[in-house]
Write a protein that holds these residues in place. Structure first.
Motif, PDB file in Angstrom:
ATOM      1  N   ARG A   1       0.804  -1.217   0.000  1.00  0.00           N
ATOM      2  CA  ARG A   1       0.000   0.000   0.000  1.00  0.00           C
ATOM      3  C   ARG A   1       0.840   1.272   0.000  1.00  0.00           C
ATOM      4  NH1 ARG A   1      -4.913  -1.263   4.323  1.00  0.00           N
ATOM      5  NH2 ARG A   1      -5.793  -3.053   3.201  1.00  0.00           N
ATOM      6  N   SER A   2       2.130   1.136   0.227  1.00  0.00           N
ATOM      7  CA  SER A   2       2.982   2.319   0.299  1.00  0.00           C
ATOM      8  C   SER A   2       3.846   2.412  -0.950  1.00  0.00           C
ATOM      9  CB  SER A   2       3.869   2.256   1.543  1.00  0.00           C
ATOM     10  OG  SER A   2       4.696   1.112   1.503  1.00  0.00           O
ATOM     11  N   PRO A   3       3.820   3.536  -1.648  1.00  0.00           N
ATOM     12  CA  PRO A   3       4.644   3.679  -2.850  1.00  0.00           C
ATOM     13  C   PRO A   3       6.101   3.963  -2.493  1.00  0.00           C
ATOM     14  CG  PRO A   3       3.412   5.687  -2.452  1.00  0.00           C
ATOM     15  CD  PRO A   3       2.966   4.706  -1.401  1.00  0.00           C
ATOM     16  N   ILE A   4       6.983   3.539  -3.377  1.00  0.00           N
ATOM     17  CA  ILE A   4       8.404   3.854  -3.253  1.00  0.00           C
ATOM     18  C   ILE A   4       8.736   4.882  -4.321  1.00  0.00           C
ATOM     19  CG2 ILE A   4      10.748   2.957  -3.384  1.00  0.00           C
ATOM     20  CD1 ILE A   4       9.716   0.278  -2.490  1.00  0.00           C
ATOM     21  N   LEU A   5       9.339   5.978  -3.905  1.00  0.00           N
ATOM     22  CA  LEU A   5       9.645   7.061  -4.839  1.00  0.00           C
ATOM     23  C   LEU A   5      11.129   7.383  -4.774  1.00  0.00           C
ATOM     24  CD1 LEU A   5       8.445   9.239  -6.800  1.00  0.00           C
ATOM     25  CD2 LEU A   5       8.421  10.774  -4.825  1.00  0.00           C
ATOM     26  N   GLU A   6      11.752   7.404  -5.942  1.00  0.00           N
ATOM     27  CA  GLU A   6      13.143   7.835  -6.074  1.00  0.00           C
ATOM     28  C   GLU A   6      13.163   9.044  -6.997  1.00  0.00           C
ATOM     29  OE1 GLU A   6      16.070   6.598  -4.681  1.00  0.00           O
ATOM     30  OE2 GLU A   6      14.710   5.452  -3.384  1.00  0.00           O
ATOM     31  N   THR A   7      13.757  10.136  -6.544  1.00  0.00           N
ATOM     32  CA  THR A   7      13.765  11.388  -7.299  1.00  0.00           C
ATOM     33  C   THR A   7      15.193  11.834  -7.543  1.00  0.00           C
ATOM     34  OG1 THR A   7      11.647  12.079  -6.352  1.00  0.00           O
ATOM     35  CG2 THR A   7      13.021  13.789  -7.312  1.00  0.00           C
ATOM     36  N   GLY A   8      15.445  12.307  -8.732  1.00  0.00           N
ATOM     37  CA  GLY A   8      16.776  12.807  -9.065  1.00  0.00           C
ATOM     38  C   GLY A   8      16.722  13.776 -10.222  1.00  0.00           C
ATOM     39  N   ASP A   9      17.848  14.342 -10.554  1.00  0.00           N
ATOM     40  CA  ASP A   9      17.929  15.245 -11.696  1.00  0.00           C
ATOM     41  C   ASP A   9      17.753  14.465 -12.998  1.00  0.00           C
ATOM     42  OD1 ASP A   9      18.425  17.416 -10.027  1.00  0.00           O
ATOM     43  OD2 ASP A   9      20.594  17.071 -10.048  1.00  0.00           O
ATOM     44  N   ALA A  10      17.316  15.166 -14.011  1.00  0.00           N
ATOM     45  CA  ALA A  10      17.148  14.522 -15.315  1.00  0.00           C
ATOM     46  C   ALA A  10      18.499  14.010 -15.809  1.00  0.00           C
ATOM     47  CB  ALA A  10      16.557  15.507 -16.322  1.00  0.00           C
ATOM     48  N   PRO A  11      18.595  12.729 -16.179  1.00  0.00           N
ATOM     49  CA  PRO A  11      19.885  12.181 -16.611  1.00  0.00           C
ATOM     50  C   PRO A  11      20.346  12.713 -17.955  1.00  0.00           C
ATOM     51  CG  PRO A  11      18.143  10.565 -16.912  1.00  0.00           C
ATOM     52  CD  PRO A  11      17.535  11.715 -16.185  1.00  0.00           C
ATOM     53  N   LEU A  12      19.420  13.237 -18.747  1.00  0.00           N
ATOM     54  CA  LEU A  12      19.754  13.786 -20.056  1.00  0.00           C
ATOM     55  C   LEU A  12      19.153  15.174 -20.190  1.00  0.00           C
ATOM     56  CD1 LEU A  12      19.025  10.662 -22.284  1.00  0.00           C
ATOM     57  CD2 LEU A  12      21.264  11.428 -21.499  1.00  0.00           C
ATOM     58  N   TYR A  13      19.806  16.007 -20.946  1.00  0.00           N
ATOM     59  CA  TYR A  13      19.295  17.356 -21.174  1.00  0.00           C
ATOM     60  C   TYR A  13      18.724  17.450 -22.584  1.00  0.00           C
ATOM     61  CZ  TYR A  13      19.130  22.302 -22.269  1.00  0.00           C
ATOM     62  OH  TYR A  13      18.703  23.525 -22.682  1.00  0.00           O
ATOM     63  N   PHE A  14      17.492  17.975 -22.661  1.00  0.00           N
ATOM     64  CA  PHE A  14      16.850  18.238 -23.948  1.00  0.00           C
ATOM     65  C   PHE A  14      16.263  19.649 -23.908  1.00  0.00           C
ATOM     66  CE2 PHE A  14      16.545  13.624 -23.383  1.00  0.00           C
ATOM     67  CZ  PHE A  14      17.119  13.183 -24.562  1.00  0.00           C
ATOM     68  N   ASN A  15      16.190  20.275 -25.062  1.00  0.00           N
ATOM     69  CA  ASN A  15      15.689  21.642 -25.119  1.00  0.00           C
ATOM     70  C   ASN A  15      14.270  21.764 -24.588  1.00  0.00           C
ATOM     71  OD1 ASN A  15      18.068  22.637 -26.204  1.00  0.00           O
ATOM     72  ND2 ASN A  15      17.398  22.364 -28.322  1.00  0.00           N
TER      73      ASN A  15
END
Length: 509
Positions: free
Chosen positions: A278-292
């Protein structure tokens, strides 16, 4: 802000998006099932397979070969360095399309997904193969503070370094680094049910886009670490895999964890979400790639209305006509079964009559000739089954199906020119008019698909410029040959590869 974009928030967003996409998913599934004939139709026993025929006829109009990459200057003019940068990036991108993955089949699959489901999605990805590499470099210790610096005077953290002191008192640092052994820019076709977007009215209101991925334990460890892998459930089996392996006795299906890779332009982050009970797991980080435009994907949607960005497949609009054609096909088959010579005869003279009917020119003796003539001869002793009602019905049904087929072809813009069907007595002018009509009918969608593929190729170019090592780019585009040709221009004297790469970076950004 951190509390707002927690695991529960993103779980609710995914659920809301799934609910909004439910009708789209159901209609796309029905379309695909009719194309592949995985489901039956009520009152239909014989099928023409017209939906498969129409889709396969139109598919080459959208995609039939690998495109030729073309990189141009925005202002159509520039110095020699900019022109060399265009040629170099053009060659490098074309190399990726030809060598890094199967671009043709990827775009064909996306075009087919667009025709069948109503949405095609291409997702750009950077794949780097790394190897361990031992690096040695000199470091210097400040006698007063005891801190270390490199040759440029920058401070060096020696926590994870092996330090070796030379006889002259200098120090050498030994460090294990990850070096690129190979790197690739790849475009993947995303299954229509694995792509979600925030349910809004227009593209300008989109806050996030996500793709679903199934990861095993090793993949979770590599991406998120052992701690996350130990708390993740691995009980998900993709339905297609489960269906294909269900009949295999003794086969144990390897479960995976279901993750959503969410790119949020609103937060500027990439969020990875999975359910663990019932509990979500969330991993957050910067975007690994840059796009316009931030997102690594491009999508092409069919039949959008003015109130939603969720598409609707063509099959939904042509469904009634398709079902009408298939039902008419069943009735035509039934009439054809009835259209055959059959009848009954007087059993008293059965053997003789049957031998006369079943053989070629022949004469058979009759022992009861007076009785035979008294009964009126062969015309009164044989009664044939009347097939004229079925012949008339067959003609009517065939005409009705032909009219329905023409209506479907017109609806889907699959003219006889596109389908490769022509009339030998038709004039060149008539064929030219038909070809023009088909072109006009498909011109808007062809332009949309062209931009769709062009934008995906643009993602490849951005990955090359932002992620690839300069020597790798030089090798892909044969920089020595390009610089050699450019050096023949007097204004290009002294052009360096570093300057060319810098021009690529500024041009793409």
């Amino acid at each position: 802000m951190k509390k707002k974009f927690d695991g529960n928030y993103w779980r609710d967003q995914i659920v809301r998006s799934k609910d909004a996409h439910k009708d789209f998913f159901d209609r796309a599934k029905e379309s695909i099932n009719q194309y592949s004939r995985k489901s039956d139709i009520a009152d239909v026993k014989r099928r023409l397979g017209v939906w498969w025929y129409v889709v396969e006829s139109i598919l080459p109009v959208y995609c039939s070969r690998i495109p030729k990459v073309e990189v141009q200057l925005r202002k159509k003019a520039g110095n020699v360095i900019d022109q060399v940068a265009c040629v170099s990036l053009e060659r490098a991108t074309q190399f990726c399309l030809d060598d890094h993955f199967d671009f043709l089949n990827t775009t064909i699959a996306s075009a087919k997904s667009f025709l069948l489901a109503g949405r095609g999605v291409l997702w750009a990805r950077y794949d780097a193969r790394l190897r361990d590499e031992n690096v040695e470099y000199a470091i210097f210790q400040d006698p007063n503070t005891g801190t270390f610096t490199d040759a440029s005077g920058n401070p060096v953290d020696i926590t994870n370094l092996e330090i070796e002191q030379e006889e002259d008192g200098s120090f050498v640092a030994h460090e294990k680094l990850k070096a690129k052994d190979d790197e690739r820019a790849i475009i993947e076709n995303i299954f229509y049910k694995d792509f979600l977007v925030s349910p809004v009215r227009s593209e300008s209101e989109v806050e996030w886009k996500a793709r679903r991925a199934y990861l095993d334990r090793d993949e979770v460890i590599e991406r998120f670490g052992v701690k996350v892998a130990d708390t993740t459930s691995y009980d998900i089996v993709p339905e297609d895999v489960k269906r294909n392996q269900r009949a295999m006795d003794g086969m144990t299906l390897e479960g995976k964890s279901e993750w959503y890779e969410i790119w949020s332009e609103k937060t500027g982050k990439v969020h990875w979400l999975t359910e663990n009970g019932r509990s979500p797991i969330l991993e957050t980080g910067d975007a690994p790639l840059y796009f316009n435009d931030f997102y690594p994907c491009v999508e092409l949607n069919a039949n959008l209305d003015t109130s939603s960005i969720i598409p609707n497949c063509d099959y939904h609009h042509a469904r009634d006509t398709i079902l009408e054609i298939e039902r008419l096909t069943t009735r035509i088959h039934s009439c054809l079964q009835a259209v055959r010579v059959s009848g009954v005869y007087d059993g008293t003279f059965g053997d003789a009559l049957e031998s006369v009917i079943s053989a070629d020119f022949t004469i058979r003796p009759l022992k009861k000739w007076p009785t035979y003539k008294a009964k009126g001869g062969m015309l009164n002793m044989i009664e044939m089954f009347d097939i004229s009602p079925y012949v008339n019905a067959l003609s009517t049904l065939t005409e009705a199906r032909e009219a329905a087929l023409n209506k479907l072809y017109e609806l889907m813009k699959a003219s006889d020119i596109v389908r490769g069907v022509t009339d030998a007595q038709e004039t060149a002018t008539a064929q030219e008019l038909k070809s023009g009509w088909a072109s006009y009918g498909l011109k808007v969608r062809q332009a949309q698909f062209t931009k769709f593929v062009s934008d995906a190729i643009g993602k490849i170019s951005e990955i090359i410029v932002n992620e690839f090592d300069e020597p790798h780019i030089a090798n892909m585009c044969d920089a020595d040959e390009i610089l050699s040709q450019a050096s023949q221009d007097p204004s290009a004297q002294g052009v360096s590869w570093t300057a060319v790469v810098q021009s690529m970076k500024s041009g793409v950004s």
